[in-house]
Design a protein around this motif. Structure first.
Motif, PDB file in Angstrom:
ATOM      1  N   LEU A   1       3.685   8.571   8.151  1.00  0.00           N
ATOM      2  CA  LEU A   1       3.418   7.408   7.298  1.00  0.00           C
ATOM      3  C   LEU A   1       2.838   6.263   8.102  1.00  0.00           C
ATOM      4  CD1 LEU A   1       3.771   5.817   4.608  1.00  0.00           C
ATOM      5  CD2 LEU A   1       6.059   5.221   5.384  1.00  0.00           C
ATOM      6  N   ILE A   2       3.360   6.057   9.315  1.00  0.00           N
ATOM      7  CA  ILE A   2       2.981   4.897  10.121  1.00  0.00           C
ATOM      8  C   ILE A   2       1.652   5.088  10.830  1.00  0.00           C
ATOM      9  CG2 ILE A   2       3.629   3.604  12.190  1.00  0.00           C
ATOM     10  CD1 ILE A   2       5.179   2.797   9.793  1.00  0.00           C
ATOM     11  N   ARG A   3       1.343   6.300  11.282  1.00  0.00           N
ATOM     12  CA  ARG A   3       0.206   6.514  12.170  1.00  0.00           C
ATOM     13  C   ARG A   3      -1.129   6.022  11.616  1.00  0.00           C
ATOM     14  NH1 ARG A   3       0.159   9.088  16.741  1.00  0.00           N
ATOM     15  NH2 ARG A   3       2.202   9.986  16.311  1.00  0.00           N
ATOM     16  N   PRO A   4      -1.477   6.281  10.291  1.00  0.00           N
ATOM     17  CA  PRO A   4      -2.763   5.759   9.805  1.00  0.00           C
ATOM     18  C   PRO A   4      -2.859   4.239   9.895  1.00  0.00           C
ATOM     19  CG  PRO A   4      -1.884   7.404   8.310  1.00  0.00           C
ATOM     20  CD  PRO A   4      -0.796   7.095   9.286  1.00  0.00           C
ATOM     21  N   LEU A   5      -1.760   3.534   9.599  1.00  0.00           N
ATOM     22  CA  LEU A   5      -1.770   2.072   9.687  1.00  0.00           C
ATOM     23  C   LEU A   5      -1.960   1.617  11.121  1.00  0.00           C
ATOM     24  CD1 LEU A   5      -1.332  -0.767   8.559  1.00  0.00           C
ATOM     25  CD2 LEU A   5       1.119  -0.401   8.837  1.00  0.00           C
ATOM     26  N   LEU A   6      -1.265   2.275  12.063  1.00  0.00           N
ATOM     27  CA  LEU A   6      -1.366   1.871  13.452  1.00  0.00           C
ATOM     28  C   LEU A   6      -2.745   2.150  14.011  1.00  0.00           C
ATOM     29  CD1 LEU A   6       2.116   3.140  14.656  1.00  0.00           C
ATOM     30  CD2 LEU A   6       1.457   0.832  14.009  1.00  0.00           C
TER      31      LEU A   6
ATOM     32  N   SER B   1       0.311  -8.792  -2.355  1.00  0.00           N
ATOM     33  CA  SER B   1      -1.126  -9.018  -2.462  1.00  0.00           C
ATOM     34  C   SER B   1      -1.439 -10.033  -3.547  1.00  0.00           C
ATOM     35  CB  SER B   1      -1.842  -7.697  -2.750  1.00  0.00           C
ATOM     36  OG  SER B   1      -1.334  -7.093  -3.937  1.00  0.00           O
ATOM     37  N   SER B   2      -0.609 -10.065  -4.572  1.00  0.00           N
ATOM     38  CA  SER B   2      -0.810 -11.042  -5.646  1.00  0.00           C
ATOM     39  C   SER B   2      -0.609 -12.464  -5.149  1.00  0.00           C
ATOM     40  CB  SER B   2       0.150 -10.755  -6.806  1.00  0.00           C
ATOM     41  OG  SER B   2       1.501 -10.730  -6.355  1.00  0.00           O
TER      42      SER B   2
ATOM     43  N   ASN C   1      -1.237   3.039  -0.519  1.00  0.00           N
ATOM     44  CA  ASN C   1      -2.210   2.813  -1.583  1.00  0.00           C
ATOM     45  C   ASN C   1      -1.451   2.921  -2.908  1.00  0.00           C
ATOM     46  OD1 ASN C   1      -4.498   2.570   0.101  1.00  0.00           O
ATOM     47  ND2 ASN C   1      -4.599   4.800   0.310  1.00  0.00           N
ATOM     48  N   ASP C   2      -1.210   1.786  -3.539  1.00  0.00           N
ATOM     49  CA  ASP C   2      -0.357   1.755  -4.724  1.00  0.00           C
ATOM     50  C   ASP C   2      -1.146   1.925  -6.007  1.00  0.00           C
ATOM     51  OD1 ASP C   2       1.887   1.337  -3.190  1.00  0.00           O
ATOM     52  OD2 ASP C   2       1.786  -0.840  -3.343  1.00  0.00           O
ATOM     53  N   VAL C   3      -0.532   2.600  -6.953  1.00  0.00           N
ATOM     54  CA  VAL C   3      -1.013   2.645  -8.335  1.00  0.00           C
ATOM     55  C   VAL C   3      -0.001   1.873  -9.166  1.00  0.00           C
ATOM     56  CG1 VAL C   3      -1.566   4.085 -10.309  1.00  0.00           C
ATOM     57  CG2 VAL C   3      -2.135   4.871  -7.997  1.00  0.00           C
ATOM     58  N   ALA C   4      -0.413   0.746  -9.736  1.00  0.00           N
ATOM     59  CA  ALA C   4       0.516  -0.116 -10.465  1.00  0.00           C
ATOM     60  C   ALA C   4       0.863   0.479 -11.831  1.00  0.00           C
ATOM     61  CB  ALA C   4      -0.090  -1.508 -10.640  1.00  0.00           C
TER      62      ALA C   4
END
Length: 220
Positions: free
Chosen positions: A10-15, A112-113, A140-143
């Motif tokens: 989960l963390i690696r793409p962000l880092l 983000s809002s 990547n959220d889907v609201a």
């Protein structure tokens, strides 16, 4: 070990994204020594602030990130998570912009809002969103909006247009307030938003407590 592997995935793409941003920034400025960043961060403490109270989604993200982030920063600083709830995470955004020292040792995760509030005329947003340095996103959220199943609760969207549906929400800057208000003001839902909850944890507890007071549906 399996949980550690999942968290690393989960963390690696962000880092990696954060590392690329750092490399781009270095390339755009004057040349520096290869170990300059490591020298700066070695022995330092990096503060990672969640704009919502403990127990919610943002708090979970921040604590997972803090557990791993320091290993990927040259010099491997200690990363300490903390919470600064208030005004739908506007308090954290205002703090990181106007009060925290711009020394690379303070980061914040806010909604983000909330970053759009100044553009929408909210005088409590004491920042210029164009001057924030964005690093990355944890997901990547889907609201979506959902309702608790139970007696008296609309089962379809068409039914929600006529039968009152109660949503719990945070401050005006929080998506927990904004999303049901879109359903109400744009799509015409018969919705009542009870606002002012500090975070999603408190909203979930309120939903459970409310539905314990409702009569059980008849089954036969």
């Amino acid at each position: 070990m399996r949980e550690r592997a999942k968290e690393d995935a989960l963390i690696r793409p962000l880092l990696c994204r954060a590392s690329l941003v750092a490399l781009c920034l270095v390339a755009a400025t004057a040349p520096v020594r290869a170990d300059a960043v490591a020298d700066f961060y070695k022995g330092k403490t990096l503060s990672l602030i969640a704009g919502f109270p403990p127990g919610g989604g943002y708090d979970t993200y921040v604590r997972i990130l803090a557990r791993h982030y320091g290993r990927f920063i040259p010099g491997q600083p200690l990363v300490v998570p903390s919470n600064m709830p208030g005004a739908g995470s506007l308090s954290a955004a205002n703090h990181i912009y106007g009060k925290a020292a711009p020394d690379g040792l303070s980061m914040a995760m806010f909604a983000s809002s909330a970053a759009m509030e100044r553009l929408l005329g909210n005088k409590a947003a004491l920042f210029d969103e164009t001057k924030f340095s964005w690093i990355g996103s944890m997901s990547n959220d889907v609201a979506y909006c959902g309702v608790w199943q139970g007696a008296g609760v609309p089962a379809t969207f068409d039914e929600m247009l006529t039968k009152e549906t109660i949503f719990g929400g945070g401050a005006a800057a929080a998506i927990t307030f904004q999303h049901p208000m879109v359903l109400k003001t744009v799509l015409g839902g018969n919705i009542r938003v009870i606002s002012g909850y500090p975070g999603s944890r408190e909203i979930n507890l309120a939903i459970q407590q409310f539905h314990r007071t409702l009569p059980l549906p008849r089954t036969g």
